[in-house]
Design an enzyme around this catalytic site. Structure first.
Site, mmCIF file in Angstrom:
data_model
loop_
_atom_site.group_PDB
_atom_site.id
_atom_site.type_symbol
_atom_site.label_atom_id
_atom_site.label_comp_id
_atom_site.label_asym_id
_atom_site.label_seq_id
_atom_site.Cartn_x
_atom_site.Cartn_y
_atom_site.Cartn_z
ATOM 1 N N HIS B 83 0.848 -1.198 0.000
ATOM 2 C CA HIS B 83 0.000 0.000 0.000
ATOM 3 C C HIS B 83 0.882 1.246 0.000
ATOM 4 C CE1 HIS B 83 -2.800 3.109 1.343
ATOM 5 N NE2 HIS B 83 -2.038 3.307 2.407
ATOM 6 N N ASP B 112 7.194 23.165 -25.059
ATOM 7 C CA ASP B 112 7.082 21.784 -24.567
ATOM 8 C C ASP B 112 8.102 21.621 -23.456
ATOM 9 O OD1 ASP B 112 6.965 18.825 -24.403
ATOM 10 O OD2 ASP B 112 5.827 19.003 -26.258
ATOM 11 N N TRP B 148 7.471 -0.533 4.074
ATOM 12 C CA TRP B 148 7.948 0.150 2.863
ATOM 13 C C TRP B 148 9.383 0.629 3.024
ATOM 14 C CZ3 TRP B 148 9.025 5.489 1.649
ATOM 15 C CH2 TRP B 148 8.984 6.355 2.754
ATOM 16 N N SER B 175 13.296 6.537 -13.374
ATOM 17 C CA SER B 175 12.174 7.325 -13.874
ATOM 18 C C SER B 175 12.116 8.691 -13.193
ATOM 19 C CB SER B 175 10.875 6.552 -13.634
ATOM 20 O OG SER B 175 9.773 7.406 -13.723
ATOM 21 N N SER B 176 12.217 8.697 -11.871
ATOM 22 C CA SER B 176 12.125 9.960 -11.144
ATOM 23 C C SER B 176 13.272 10.894 -11.488
ATOM 24 C CB SER B 176 12.167 9.717 -9.638
ATOM 25 O OG SER B 176 11.001 9.091 -9.229
ATOM 26 N N HIS B 259 13.457 11.101 4.376
ATOM 27 C CA HIS B 259 12.876 12.357 4.824
ATOM 28 C C HIS B 259 12.707 13.360 3.684
ATOM 29 C CE1 HIS B 259 11.123 15.245 7.384
ATOM 30 N NE2 HIS B 259 11.861 16.117 6.738
ATOM 31 N N GLU B 261 12.254 12.622 0.781
ATOM 32 C CA GLU B 261 11.198 12.023 -0.034
ATOM 33 C C GLU B 261 9.812 12.497 0.405
ATOM 34 O OE1 GLU B 261 10.898 10.223 -2.689
ATOM 35 O OE2 GLU B 261 8.788 9.694 -2.463
ATOM 36 N N TYR B 263 9.145 15.284 1.550
ATOM 37 C CA TYR B 263 9.007 16.648 1.039
ATOM 38 C C TYR B 263 8.853 16.682 -0.469
ATOM 39 C CZ TYR B 263 9.126 18.426 5.580
ATOM 40 O OH TYR B 263 8.746 18.688 6.844
ATOM 41 N N SER B 274 -0.712 27.194 -3.299
ATOM 42 C CA SER B 274 -0.391 28.611 -3.486
ATOM 43 C C SER B 274 -0.896 29.130 -4.818
ATOM 44 C CB SER B 274 1.120 28.829 -3.417
ATOM 45 O OG SER B 274 1.647 28.236 -2.264
ATOM 46 N N HIS B 308 15.386 11.741 12.866
ATOM 47 C CA HIS B 308 14.213 11.793 13.738
ATOM 48 C C HIS B 308 13.310 10.570 13.515
ATOM 49 C CE1 HIS B 308 12.333 14.498 10.422
ATOM 50 N NE2 HIS B 308 11.905 13.277 10.237
ATOM 51 N N HIS B 309 13.624 9.779 12.494
ATOM 52 C CA HIS B 309 12.906 8.523 12.306
ATOM 53 C C HIS B 309 13.552 7.393 13.102
ATOM 54 C CE1 HIS B 309 10.349 10.017 9.022
ATOM 55 N NE2 HIS B 309 11.377 10.790 8.750
ATOM 56 N N THR B 334 7.667 26.130 7.633
ATOM 57 C CA THR B 334 6.336 25.575 7.404
ATOM 58 C C THR B 334 5.279 26.537 7.939
ATOM 59 O OG1 THR B 334 7.332 23.417 7.754
ATOM 60 C CG2 THR B 334 4.943 23.486 7.614
ATOM 61 N N LYS B 337 4.557 29.376 5.660
ATOM 62 C CA LYS B 337 3.665 29.035 4.562
ATOM 63 C C LYS B 337 2.207 29.074 4.998
ATOM 64 C CE LYS B 337 6.457 26.746 1.329
ATOM 65 N NZ LYS B 337 5.856 27.236 0.112
ATOM 66 N N ARG B 456 1.889 -0.075 15.172
ATOM 67 C CA ARG B 456 1.521 -0.113 13.755
ATOM 68 C C ARG B 456 1.920 -1.462 13.168
ATOM 69 N NH1 ARG B 456 6.236 3.600 10.861
ATOM 70 N NH2 ARG B 456 4.995 3.268 9.008
HETATM 71 C C1 HEM Z 1 6.401 20.109 10.564
HETATM 72 C C2 HEM Z 1 6.931 19.219 9.868
HETATM 73 C C3 HEM Z 1 7.172 17.763 10.257
HETATM 74 C C4 HEM Z 1 7.784 17.249 11.351
HETATM 75 C C5 HEM Z 1 8.394 18.027 12.483
HETATM 76 C C6 HEM Z 1 7.753 15.814 11.227
HETATM 77 C C7 HEM Z 1 8.302 14.918 12.124
HETATM 78 C C8 HEM Z 1 8.267 13.552 12.015
HETATM 79 C C9 HEM Z 1 8.872 12.633 12.919
HETATM 80 C C10 HEM Z 1 9.647 13.024 14.152
HETATM 81 C C11 HEM Z 1 8.633 11.372 12.472
HETATM 82 C C12 HEM Z 1 9.120 10.058 13.072
HETATM 83 C C13 HEM Z 1 8.182 9.531 14.061
HETATM 84 C C14 HEM Z 1 8.561 8.183 14.553
HETATM 85 O O1 HEM Z 1 8.953 7.304 13.755
HETATM 86 O O2 HEM Z 1 8.449 7.978 15.762
HETATM 87 C C15 HEM Z 1 7.863 11.496 11.268
HETATM 88 C C16 HEM Z 1 7.432 10.432 10.509
HETATM 89 C C17 HEM Z 1 6.862 10.562 9.254
HETATM 90 N N1 HEM Z 1 6.528 11.743 8.629
HETATM 91 FE FE1 HEM Z 1 6.723 13.592 9.431
HETATM 92 N N2 HEM Z 1 7.113 15.477 10.088
HETATM 93 C C18 HEM Z 1 6.747 16.645 9.471
HETATM 94 C C19 HEM Z 1 6.103 16.756 8.260
HETATM 95 C C20 HEM Z 1 5.823 15.710 7.427
HETATM 96 C C21 HEM Z 1 5.353 15.846 6.081
HETATM 97 C C22 HEM Z 1 5.080 17.149 5.384
HETATM 98 C C23 HEM Z 1 5.219 14.600 5.597
HETATM 99 C C24 HEM Z 1 4.767 14.110 4.249
HETATM 100 C C25 HEM Z 1 4.200 14.756 3.324
HETATM 101 C C26 HEM Z 1 5.603 13.672 6.613
HETATM 102 C C27 HEM Z 1 5.597 12.313 6.463
HETATM 103 C C28 HEM Z 1 6.054 11.430 7.403
HETATM 104 C C29 HEM Z 1 6.073 10.015 7.205
HETATM 105 C C30 HEM Z 1 5.646 9.254 5.941
HETATM 106 C C31 HEM Z 1 6.566 9.465 8.374
HETATM 107 C C32 HEM Z 1 6.662 7.991 8.735
HETATM 108 C C33 HEM Z 1 7.623 7.188 8.049
HETATM 109 C C34 HEM Z 1 7.575 5.764 8.514
HETATM 110 O O3 HEM Z 1 8.074 5.456 9.592
HETATM 111 O O4 HEM Z 1 7.012 4.942 7.790
HETATM 112 N N3 HEM Z 1 5.962 14.381 7.718
HETATM 113 N N4 HEM Z 1 7.641 12.845 11.006
HETATM 114 CU CU LIG Z 2 11.080 12.782 8.480
#
Ligand code: HEM
Ligand SMILES: [Cu+2]
Lengths: 288, 540
Positions: B83, B112, B148, B175-176, B259, B261, B263, B274, B308-309, B334, B337, B456
């Protein structure tokens, strides 16, 4: 008539890209099947590679015909140059992964296995007899005893070969600019020759490693980083040399002018990039 | 038509700009036209949105009640893994590339994309990559099921699927990268002379920066999975401590990619928001240049916050602290914005057509996702949140009511331009309200589940989590079914929509906001063969 249409060339259909995709995906599917021990793997790989090579020949021919018939103006040239520059940037990031891996293991994970930082317990409980010095194949002595690769035999020679090839490549470029076709062709031929010589030396080095030094891709983290970095580099040297051969062939056919020689420039940039990566390898993999 | 094009184009008619498309189905295979390729990307992404969505329905059905109901745990794990991969690489990213293809040349006055043949290739490489990935569903040992993120050593236990999944990542990366190179070259090299960088619509700016991110990170991901491949098949020890390697190293490399990614998925989202909000607020965008700088800062910061992950993996304490503070910094640009979008709407003569509704919901709900991100950036507290449903709620808020909502908004906003037909506003609004309500029913309770400790990626759970899971699943089913309305809208609009012929600018005074609205609806096959001289600019 419209200005930008007469100036910026936009092709109206393209068959090579689909073929390129078909070739690549067939090759990769074949390789995956091969790794899984399936008998159709190698057949698929050969088929895919054949499509890919035919595609390369066709697409390059098309581009060079178009270029020689003056269809690419300044704007198109800039797009191509940007494309090549960003492509090389992506390659730099690819190599950065493996250089980063080398840095991380040498400076962090291997010392940690030896008890550095707050990891005394790991060391004492899991691998008390492990001595964290580089080069290492880890506490498990993975791959058995090996000798590390020295810097001052073939690798030093290889450094000289590649550096010289960088010079001959630039010399060829000067020939192209000065409309001195003989210098262009000689310079390119020397570059290609030195490139293949480099690959030959590398092959000899690998042979020695495997047969005499006990050093293989399976020799723990040292063997892994050593062969991964030098292997991917060697592959890039081959690719660069093949591109330069095509450019050499086109020069011999009388292509390129001092104003219009994108293919030459792209090949030369790529070659210098491969050269710089080698310097990094020589310092971080062989010397340090 | 110029002589150069005639040689390899259609020799039968070279008198006009209206160089028509190839006849028949072959057109879609060999096309080099940015509008055709944009359409291909968008339709492919839409299809993958439903494929990925079907997988989500399986997940939510299994989690409807405690206990095992429909699928075995292995398959459940394959579903969460696939997924995510399908949604990220098959739906959201390609959808934004599709928008880039369609809109960037029309927004900057280019004939183009800069490298049309490569454009065709990046699309087909995407299809090849996704097919390779999908094929793993039918293999011995099942599709990848380790998440994933493909963490070793778990992922190395995958069956026959492993090399296919890895090569699929390589193809998607190729591709990307090609797509990104093309977009950057187009923006930097193909703008109409009067279109200076600081006049560019923000969608173009955000894609320029996203393109850079993509070229920097996709090779990193490729390198990481290549090491998985050699660890599995060629005896290397990159992620094996016995050989001196380290499984945590994989996590570092993955998140150095991962990370930025996220963004990659959110920056173009910002760009579309915007673009849409000023049109329906009937005001110029507030703080244009600060938007550009905020985007660039977010992109820069995204490279230095990856760990932070990994707060719970056993990093040195200095690392925890550094990554905590660095992550918190992201909240500043952020916040800029969100402030600017709000200020754009402030005292505007707002109307609430479907694209605007989705955009407003985006501003509110994305902010919520940002807040939970900020909560998790506090390293010591993240020990509680990590790998629970709280983080699932966080990133779904940043991805579904943000990226996906904005993709919907973009669809409603530009479909009339693309097709020349008006969509059905009533159904659009219905789609919006159903989605906006159900998405919260779906994801908001997951915050509670996570805080209470529900992990999860598990097919079964303790009884105390039962109620909120059921609520969440109900929200999920409603959300899933509501999306069929969007499918209906797309098909209906292509076939003629309300029957009302739309004007060139479609939305009131839209021509003040973007070059695309000065073109006919639908635009001819080739546009801006002569660069426009007057550039609308909706900011000071
Ligand atoms: C203010 C901005 C953001 C902060 C401070 C933030 C912070 C974090 C942190 C600390 C985690 C890790 C949590 C953990 O594993 O315990 C996380 C996970 C994640 N964040 Fe954010 N995030 C922000 C914005 C975003 C945005 C804009 C996206 C996507 C469009 C995003 C997508 C994700 C995803 C996909 C994960 C999980 C990845 C995984 O473990 O599978 N985050 N974020
Ligand atoms: Cu992140």
């Amino acid at each position: 008539m419209s200005t930008s249409n007469t100036t910026y060339y936009i092709p109206h259909k393209a068959t090579w890209p689909v073929l390129a995709t078909a070739g690549l995906v067939t090759t990769l599917a074949g390789f995956a099947n091969y790794l899984n021990g399936s008998s159709i793997g190698s057949t698929l790989m050969v088929a895919g590679l054949t499509i890919f090579i035919v595609m390369l020949a066709g697409w390059f021919t098309l581009q060079s015909t178009e270029s020689e018939s003056g269809m690419y103006n300044h704007g198109v040239g800039i797009s191509y140059r940007m494309g090549m520059m960003w492509f090389i940037f992506s390659e730099i990031m690819f190599f950065a992964v493996f250089f980063g891996t080398l840095w991380y293991t040498r400076n962090l994970s291997v010392p940690w296995l030896g008890g550095a930082g707050s990891n005394a317990a790991t060391h004492a409980l899991l691998w008390p007899s492990f001595d964290a010095v580089w080069p290492t194949n880890g506490p498990g002595n993975v791959g058995g005893h090996f000798e590390p690769m020295g810097a001052f035999g073939l690798p030093l020679l290889n450094t000289l070969l590649l550096l010289t090839s960088g010079v001959t490549c630039t010399w060829a470029h000067h020939g192209l600019i000065a409309k001195n076709r003989k210098q262009l062709i000689q310079g390119l031929a020397a570059t290609v020759g030195l490139g293949f010589l480099f690959v030959l030396c590398q092959a000899i080095e690998y042979h020695e490693a495997y047969t005499e030094m006990g050093l293989t891709l399976g020799s723990g983290i040292y063997g892994s980083t050593f062969f991964m970095l030098t292997g991917f580099h060697g592959f890039h040297v081959c690719v660069g040399a093949i591109i330069l051969s095509v450019v050499l062939f086109r020069s011999w056919k009388g292509h390129f002018s001092p104003e219009n020689h994108f293919a030459f420039e792209a090949a030369a940039w790529y070659w210098h990039f491969v050269d710089v990566v080698w310097l990094g390898l020589f310092i971080f993999v062989y010397l340090m | 038509m110029s002589a150069v094009i005639a040689e390899h184009g259609h020799d039968d008619h070279h008198d006009d700009h209206a160089h028509g498309p190839e006849k028949g189905w072959l057109r879609w295979i060999i096309t080099t036209n940015h509008k055709d390729i944009g359409t291909l990307y968008l339709l492919f992404a839409l299809a993958m949105f439903f494929v990925g969505g079907a997988m989500a329905m399986i997940i939510r059905a299994e989690l409807f009640e405690p206990g095992m109901q429909f699928v075995n745990p292995q398959f459940f794990n394959s579903m969460t893994t696939m997924h995510a991969l399908v949604m990220v690489f098959g739906a959201v990213m390609p959808a934004f590339v599709g928008l880039a293809n369609w809109m960037i040349p029309m927004m900057i006055g280019a004939p183009d994309m800069a490298l049309p043949r490569m454009n065709n290739m990046s699309f087909w490489m995407l299809v090849a990559g996704v097919l390779l990935l999908a094929s793993t569903l039918f293999m011995e040992g099942g599709a990848p099921a380790g998440g994933w993120t493909l963490y070793p050593p778990l992922v190395l236990q995958t069956g026959k699927a492993l090399p296919f999944a890895i090569f699929s990542v390589h193809l998607l990366g190729i591709s990307s990268i090609m797509g990104a190179i093309n977009i950057i070259a187009t923006i930097l090299n193909m703008r109409a002379p009067a279109m200076t960088l600081m006049k560019m619509p923000l969608f173009v700016w955000t894609w320029l920066i996203t393109g850079f991110l993509l070229i920097a990170i996709m090779p990193v991901f490729a390198g990481a999975v290549t090491m998985l491949l050699t660890d599995k098949f060629f005896h290397t020890s990159f992620f094996d401590a016995a050989g001196g390697g380290d499984p945590v190293l994989y996590q570092h490399i993955f998140w150095f990619f991962g990370h930025p990614e996220v963004y990659v998925m959110i920056l173009p989202t910002f760009g579309v928001a915007s673009t849409i909000i000023p049109v329906f607020a009937r005001k110029p965008l507030f703080g244009y240049s600060s938007m550009v700088y905020a985007t660039a800062s977010i992109a820069f910061l995204s490279f230095i916050v990856w760990a932070h992950h990994m707060f719970t993996v056993g990093l040195p304490i200095s690392g925890e602290l550094y990554f905590m503070y660095a992550t918190m910094l992201i909240a500043i640009p952020t916040g800029v914005k969100v402030f600017n979008w709000t200020a754009t709407m402030w005292k505007g003569a707002m109307t609430f057509e479907t694209p605007m509704l989705f955009s407003i919901a985006f501003v509110v709900l994305f902010t919520l996702g940002g807040f939970t991100g900020l909560m998790m950036s506090v390293a010591p507290v993240d020990f509680q949140y990590h790998d629970t449903y709280f983080i699932v709620a966080h990133f779904h808020y940043t991805l579904v009511p943000a990226s996906v909502f904005i993709l919907m908004a973009a669809g409603y906003y530009w479909l009339p331009k693309w097709t020349g037909h008006m969509y059905n506003e009533k159904i659009g609004q219905l789609h919006f309200w159903l989605s906006a309500i159900s998405v919260n029913v779906l994801f908001f309770p997951q915050h509670f589940l996570g805080l209470a400790g529900m992990p999860r990626r598990i097919p079964d759970y303790a009884i105390q989590f039962a109620d909120w899971n059921m609520v969440s699943s109900i929200g999920g089913f409603i959300f899933g079914v509501s999306q069929l309305l969007f499918l209906w809208i797309v098909i209906d609009t292509i076939k003629g929509g309300t029957g009302e012929k739309v004007t060139d600018e479609v939305w009131e005074d839209a021509h003040k906001h973007g070059l695309e609205w000065t073109l006919p609806s639908p635009p001819p096959y080739h546009t801006f063969t002569t660069p426009p001289t007057v550039i609308p600019c909706d900011h000071d």
